[in-house]
Enzyme design. Structure first.
Site, PDB file in Angstrom:
ATOM      1  CD  GLU A 294      32.341  -9.061  -2.151  1.00  0.00           C
ATOM      2  OE1 GLU A 294      32.331 -10.020  -2.950  1.00  0.00           O
ATOM      3  OE2 GLU A 294      31.491  -8.147  -2.203  1.00  0.00           O
ATOM      4  CB  CYS A 328      38.537 -15.296  -2.528  1.00  0.00           C
ATOM      5  SG  CYS A 328      39.147 -13.657  -2.876  1.00  0.00           S
TER       6      CYS A 328
HETATM    7  P1  NAD Z   1      36.411 -18.014   7.654  1.00  0.00           P
HETATM    8  O1  NAD Z   1      35.024 -17.921   7.130  1.00  0.00           O
HETATM    9  O2  NAD Z   1      36.823 -19.254   8.335  1.00  0.00           O
HETATM   10  O3  NAD Z   1      36.665 -16.829   8.680  1.00  0.00           O
HETATM   11  C1  NAD Z   1      36.413 -15.471   8.333  1.00  0.00           C
HETATM   12  C2  NAD Z   1      36.180 -14.695   9.604  1.00  0.00           C
HETATM   13  O4  NAD Z   1      34.921 -15.097  10.165  1.00  0.00           O
HETATM   14  C3  NAD Z   1      37.226 -14.943  10.689  1.00  0.00           C
HETATM   15  O5  NAD Z   1      37.501 -13.730  11.349  1.00  0.00           O
HETATM   16  C4  NAD Z   1      36.521 -15.922  11.592  1.00  0.00           C
HETATM   17  O6  NAD Z   1      37.016 -15.933  12.908  1.00  0.00           O
HETATM   18  C5  NAD Z   1      35.104 -15.397  11.537  1.00  0.00           C
HETATM   19  N1  NAD Z   1      34.063 -16.335  11.962  1.00  0.00           N
HETATM   20  C6  NAD Z   1      34.017 -17.662  11.768  1.00  0.00           C
HETATM   21  N2  NAD Z   1      32.877 -18.167  12.290  1.00  0.00           N
HETATM   22  C7  NAD Z   1      32.197 -17.111  12.810  1.00  0.00           C
HETATM   23  C8  NAD Z   1      30.951 -16.976  13.485  1.00  0.00           C
HETATM   24  N3  NAD Z   1      30.169 -18.023  13.694  1.00  0.00           N
HETATM   25  N4  NAD Z   1      30.572 -15.746  13.903  1.00  0.00           N
HETATM   26  C9  NAD Z   1      31.342 -14.660  13.652  1.00  0.00           C
HETATM   27  N5  NAD Z   1      32.532 -14.736  13.012  1.00  0.00           N
HETATM   28  C10 NAD Z   1      32.950 -15.943  12.597  1.00  0.00           C
HETATM   29  O7  NAD Z   1      37.387 -17.677   6.416  1.00  0.00           O
HETATM   30  P2  NAD Z   1      38.989 -17.693   6.366  1.00  0.00           P
HETATM   31  O8  NAD Z   1      39.454 -19.095   6.397  1.00  0.00           O
HETATM   32  O9  NAD Z   1      39.579 -16.714   7.306  1.00  0.00           O
HETATM   33  O10 NAD Z   1      39.206 -17.105   4.902  1.00  0.00           O
HETATM   34  C11 NAD Z   1      39.091 -17.892   3.774  1.00  0.00           C
HETATM   35  C12 NAD Z   1      37.774 -17.701   3.086  1.00  0.00           C
HETATM   36  O11 NAD Z   1      37.611 -16.325   2.754  1.00  0.00           O
HETATM   37  C13 NAD Z   1      37.689 -18.440   1.771  1.00  0.00           C
HETATM   38  O12 NAD Z   1      36.425 -19.038   1.630  1.00  0.00           O
HETATM   39  C14 NAD Z   1      37.899 -17.334   0.736  1.00  0.00           C
HETATM   40  O13 NAD Z   1      37.353 -17.622  -0.529  1.00  0.00           O
HETATM   41  C15 NAD Z   1      37.242 -16.179   1.392  1.00  0.00           C
HETATM   42  N6  NAD Z   1      37.730 -14.904   0.881  1.00  0.00           N
HETATM   43  C16 NAD Z   1      36.951 -14.227   0.005  1.00  0.00           C
HETATM   44  C17 NAD Z   1      37.384 -13.035  -0.528  1.00  0.00           C
HETATM   45  C18 NAD Z   1      36.540 -12.262  -1.502  1.00  0.00           C
HETATM   46  O14 NAD Z   1      36.829 -11.097  -1.750  1.00  0.00           O
HETATM   47  N7  NAD Z   1      35.513 -12.870  -2.079  1.00  0.00           N
HETATM   48  C19 NAD Z   1      38.627 -12.532  -0.165  1.00  0.00           C
HETATM   49  C20 NAD Z   1      39.400 -13.242   0.753  1.00  0.00           C
HETATM   50  C21 NAD Z   1      38.935 -14.428   1.269  1.00  0.00           C
END
Ligand code: NAD
Length: 543
Positions: A294, A328
């Site tokens: 998501e 989100c």
């Molecule tokens: P992010 O993508 O920066 O990080 C999410 C996770 O991915 C973190 O644990 C991060 O450390 C990890 N990550 C980052 N790069 C990686 C890689 N190369 N390999 C493995 N893991 C990696 O997101 P964020 O800033 O923590 O959260 C915000 C984002 O999440 C926004 O885009 C928001 O819309 C989305 N979000 C979506 C929902 C939904 O249900 N659709 C819910 C909550 C948040």
């Protein structure tokens, strides 16, 4: 012995506590917040099997609203810790996957009740302190949504197991819902404590073992989650929490033969990169990994000329700015008809100007800080961009101050360009951009809403005219996975509005619904024949 067919207690949503002035609930939660705030810095380990692992690489944790204050450290790991966590998970798999489903359900139902009771203040206060959520935002996320995830998922698990095929006379057909063969990798975002816990708990409840990598900025409350799981009786090794760099973890996990699934929530760019890696490593795996993600949103509110201006302004004010727009589902683009604009503008500017901003320790603050320096710089960059463009005007807000905490004023931008950058890109902060359309261009505007962004997470239509509601519902069919009529596009409740979006916003497996749990099992069909044939000849062969 297990010789009965059990039912879990019927799930009901956890009531949201109001924390009103003078209430005991408010006093005891704020007391817990102060206790944590004043506590000497904590040291959060990694949880790998039965070990609490600490390293020399200590990373500092600070409240986003007061970044000079140290509330603790967490221990950064490396590739060896990722390997250890996978080994610990696989070691726990045999016993866990064989445990009766009602025992697994009982662990998570116990976690729900512990969170509703003795863990509630701790989980909420941790989320307020380290993720800068106000009391109410913490309560609906870290307490209520997470309790609901546990209770409703236990019920959905039972429903799934009860789903059985038909059997003709002479046979008995059965379906068995096996956990996936390997381990699940849960990668979670900073913004919802409940999502972080649920991305681990949902596959685990279905009998899987999990390696969990939380976001660095959520580790403070992640520790409370691990302690809750332990207190609820989750055996060691079933969920292993590692705090490592994402690519370091990915490098080991996505090359492992037993990698069986990714449960991801976070940004679209990261999810796409992970999917590509998994795709290119397909030959390395025992099975086709399940990929559930998501991701981002560019969520809309469309007002029709028949809407009530106060209702539109309030849906925008709450939808765009609660938790500083770091949801989100947050409303980040609005489409307002010219005839309604003066009233909407007046009410919205009044409401937004009245927001108080500051620490969550003061419950009068509607708005707190954004999560970290990186987010602060990114959002500030968008505000500077808006200020420099001729086709945009800032109606309210527009300032930022990172000296004490990462504070960004809730900002409303109005643009004459329906494709203005902030109408298209996910900002993930307290910035709402509005576009005023001519009343007669309602349908054309709906098409614009549908085509402006790559995302399709949430959106709402505000109108009294039923034909307008019907037109919007039809034309925006694919523009949102969660569509709201006369409401803000945020605040989905487990069991009531299953949550998830399509297009660039994710695989839409709907967190907190049976649909999601089905992704974490692989069914085995068993056919048993009671009287087995003894000769190959069918009647049609007779001369
Ligand atoms: P992010 O993508 O920066 O990080 C999410 C996770 O991915 C973190 O644990 C991060 O450390 C990890 N990550 C980052 N790069 C990686 C890689 N190369 N390999 C493995 N893991 C990696 O997101 P964020 O800033 O923590 O959260 C915000 C984002 O999440 C926004 O885009 C928001 O819309 C989305 N979000 C979506 C929902 C939904 O249900 N659709 C819910 C909550 C948040």
């Amino acid at each position: 012995m297990s010789n009965a067919i059990f039912s879990v207690p019927k799930a009901v949503n956890e009531p949201v506590k109001p924390y009103s002035k003078g209430s005991k609930d408010r006093a005891s939660l704020l007391e817990e917040y102060q206790r944590m705030y004043q506590h000497e810095p904590i040291d959060v380990p990694m949880y790998i099997g039965d070990k609490l692992v600490r390293t020399r690489d200590k990373r500092r944790m600070a409240p986003p609203h007061e970044h000079s204050k140290t509330i603790g450290y967490f221990n950064y790991g490396d590739a060896a810790h990722v390997k250890d966590a996978i080994d610990a998970a696989l070691k726990a798999r045999s016993a866990w996957s064989k445990l009766l489903w009602q025992d697994r359900a009982a662990i998570f139902l116990r976690a729900a009740d512990l969170l509703a009771g003795p863990f509630r203040n701790r989980m909420n206060a941790a989320t307020m302190l380290a993720q800068s959520k106000n009391v109410f935002q913490a309560e609906i996320d870290a307490a209520c949504e997470l309790i609901d995830f546990f209770r409703f998922n236990a019920q959905y698990m039972m429903q799934i197991y009860r789903e059985q095929p038909e059997s003709l006379p002479g046979m008995w057909n059965r379906l068995e819902y096996r956990p996936l063969e390997g381990f699940i990798f849960a990668v979670t975002p900073f913004n919802f404590t409940s999502i972080a816990a649920n991305l681990c708990a949902a596959p685990a409840m279905m009998g899987n073992v999990v390696v969990w990598k939380p976001a660095d900025s959520q580790v403070y409350s992640a520790q409370v989650i691990m302690e809750l799981f332990k207190e609820a009786g989750l055996p060691d090794g079933v969920i292993n929490m590692i705090t490592v760099d994402g690519p370091t973890a990915g490098d080991i996990v996505f090359n492992h033969r037993d990698f069986a699934g990714l449960h991801f929530t976070g940004s679209t760019a990261v999810f796409k990169a992970l999917w590509k890696t998994i795709g290119s490593n397909l030959d390395a795996y025992r099975s086709y990994p399940r990929i559930v993600g998501e991701t981002g949103g560019k969520d809309f509110v469309v007002a029709h000329a028949s809407a009530n201006a106060e209702e539109v302004a309030t849906a925008l004010a709450r939808g765009a700015f609660e938790f500083q727009g770091q949801k989100c589902s947050a409303a980040s683009r609005g489409y307002i008809p010219r005839s309604l604009w003066p009233e909407v503008k007046k009410s919205l500017v009044e409401q937004v100007s009245s927001f108080k901003m500051g620490s969550p320790a003061d419950t009068a603050n509607f708005v707190n800080a954004v999560i970290d320096e990186r987010a602060f710089q990114k959002i500030a960059g968008y505000l500077d961009y808006c200020k420099s463009q001729a086709d945009a005007e800032i109606l309210v807000g527009g300032n930022y101050d990172g000296s004490v905490g990462y504070f960004i004023e809730p900002t409303v931008v109005v643009t004459t360009n329906s494709n203005f950058r902030t109408m298209v890109e996910e900002i993930f902060g307290p910035v709402l951009t509005l576009y005023v359309y001519e009343d007669e261009a309602f349908e054309a505007t709906l098409r614009l809403v549908d085509q402006t962004s790559d995302y399709a997470l949430t959106g709402s239509i505000m109108a009294k005219d039923r034909y307008a509601i019907e037109t919007a519902t039809t034309l925006l069919e694919n523009a949102a996975g969660n569509f709201y009529i006369n409401d803000k596009p945020t605040g989905a409740v487990v069991g009531q509005q299953p949550f998830g979006g399509a297009r660039g916003s994710g695989t839409n497996d709907k967190a907190g619904a049976a649909m999601n749990l089905l992704r974490w099992v692989s069914a085995r069909t068993i056919k048993e024949t009671f009287v087995t044939p003894t000769n190959y000849r069918y009647p049609f062969l007779e001369q």
